[in-house]
Design an enzyme around this catalytic site. Sequence first.
Site, PDB file in Angstrom:
ATOM      1  N   LYS A   1       0.748  -1.298   0.098  1.00  9.45           N
ATOM      2  CA  LYS A   1       0.070   0.227   0.027  1.00  9.45           C
ATOM      3  C   LYS A   1       0.879   1.105   0.043  1.00  9.45           C
ATOM      4  O   LYS A   1       0.358   2.310  -0.245  1.00  9.45           O
ATOM      5  CB  LYS A   1      -0.835   0.126   1.214  1.00  9.45           C
ATOM      6  CG  LYS A   1      -2.035  -1.125   1.031  1.00  9.45           C
ATOM      7  CD  LYS A   1      -2.943  -0.968   2.041  1.00  9.45           C
ATOM      8  CE  LYS A   1      -4.344  -1.910   2.107  1.00  9.45           C
ATOM      9  NZ  LYS A   1      -3.821  -3.414   2.098  1.00  9.45           N
TER      10      LYS A   1
HETATM   11  C1  LIG Z   1      -4.606  -4.441   1.689  1.00 12.30           C
HETATM   12  C2  LIG Z   1      -3.982  -5.621   1.534  1.00 12.30           C
HETATM   13  C3  LIG Z   1      -4.196  -6.840   0.606  1.00 12.30           C
HETATM   14  C4  LIG Z   1      -5.390  -6.670  -0.281  1.00 12.30           C
HETATM   15  O1  LIG Z   1      -5.569  -5.843  -1.372  1.00 12.30           O
HETATM   16  P1  LIG Z   1      -6.743  -5.357  -2.123  1.00 12.30           P
HETATM   17  O2  LIG Z   1      -6.272  -4.313  -3.170  1.00 12.30           O
HETATM   18  O3  LIG Z   1      -7.377  -4.688  -1.121  1.00 12.30           O
HETATM   19  O4  LIG Z   1      -7.345  -6.635  -2.609  1.00 12.30           O
HETATM   20  C5  LIG Z   1      -3.563  -8.012   0.703  1.00 12.30           C
HETATM   21  N1  LIG Z   1      -2.411  -8.022   1.551  1.00 12.30           N
HETATM   22  C6  LIG Z   1      -1.920  -7.090   2.161  1.00 12.30           C
HETATM   23  C7  LIG Z   1      -0.632  -7.416   2.944  1.00 12.30           C
HETATM   24  C8  LIG Z   1      -2.415  -5.825   2.204  1.00 12.30           C
HETATM   25  O5  LIG Z   1      -2.151  -4.953   3.372  1.00 12.30           O
END
Ligand SMILES: *Cc1c(COP(=O)(O)O)cnc(C)c1O
Length: 431
Positions: A107
């Site tokens: 993210k």
């Molecule tokens: C947010 C997150 C996800 C999921 O991603 P999406 O885009 O919401 O499908 C998967 N793994 C981790 C570690 C995350 O922080």
Amino acid sequence: MKFYSLNNRKHTSNFENAVIRGLAPDKGLYFPEQIKKLPDSFFEDLANIDKVEMALTVIKPYTGDEIPVADLEDIINRSLDFEFPVVPINDRISVLELFHGPTMAFKDVGAGFMAGCLGYFVKKGNLGNVTVLVATSGDTGGAVAHGFLGVEGIDVVILYPKGKVSEVQEKQLTSLGKNITALEVDGTFDNCQAMVKKAFLDEEITGKRQLTSANSINLARWLPQMFYYFLAVKQLKGSAEPVFSVPSGNFGNICAGMMANAMGLPVAHFVAANNRNDTVVDYMQTGNYRSRKSVQTISNAMDVGDPSNFVRILEIFQKEFTALKNRFSAYSYDDDTTKNAIKEVYSEYGYLMDPHGAVGYLGLKEYLKKRPDQHGIFLETAHPVKFLETVEEVIGEKVPLPEEIKELMSKQKKSLQIKTYDDLKGFLLND
Ligand SMILES: *Cc1c(COP(=O)(O)O)cnc(C)c1O
């Protein structure tokens, strides 16, 4: 470019307003009016092209002339300022490591890019100061806090549930200071989210502060995730089209991959790898979309019962179920299977996965089983030390902490304790 609301094609917006609003006023997600096809020459040259220039070519059709190229380049430079290695696990499976950013989760790229865009729009002047208000169950808060740290004209207020985020995650939220305030809520993540939603509708607050959200449906967090897929294919240097397996919760990441594919990036297939929250698996089997309550798992960033971004995937395929099925599969795994995968890959290949990446690995392995001539890449979305307890318990060994984490853990936690909505309101009106 213009973006339309998925609730009503006539409701359109430019990039700037869509980023500031997050959702369209009719509560629909924004979607670009066109998906730009990149020229063959771009793909022929992909292995040699500079990372930042590549990203600029990918995102520019969407930001248009709303952000000047020099500023956009600067924003990209800062949000991609780390490595994205593709590491082979065996001769058919590789992993794309997306955890080398400041909070060790994928993210970071989206949060950094959004902070850059919003920072630019604020600096340009006609917005005034902005408060980013966000509730987090763990990973989002840290990435948003780091992305926005020190960005002028923007204050960040993060609500997190007391005692329900990991120690690493809490330190990432609470040790920054400056324009970042962490509110430690005596309650659950759902309570935090309910308070945030209420604040957005509270005219006493919105009359005094310009509020914006930073959640994953925002265009400026969603679109830059396309970069991962270009960065991965770039490293393959022209070998056959890969299958991508993406550990999915809200389906923003995988949907960005499918956008990259629609722009011309060669990809054989997409696998959405889910934990027990299997709404989309069920949809792919029945053709009926039934949202449900989320259940708690060890891959908690994917505990989503009604994934917001799935409507964007349907839009890419113009709701043609057969076309979608040819390009996309979804599988689900329970916690025990996930733990076994962590153990298996660690003992067979000496590679340590976090619980989210492990779900991605399982999805890829399952898809490739019946397709011996294909190869694939799963996305490792977080560093295993972010889920230290689970990982150490599974492999029965201590995992050495990276220097950054040791330094982080030595920092001081600063948070304000709150209990009720009135506490939040008081803070927002008086701070
Ligand atoms: C947010 C997150 C996800 C999921 O991603 P999406 O885009 O919401 O499908 C998967 N793994 C981790 C570690 C995350 O922080």
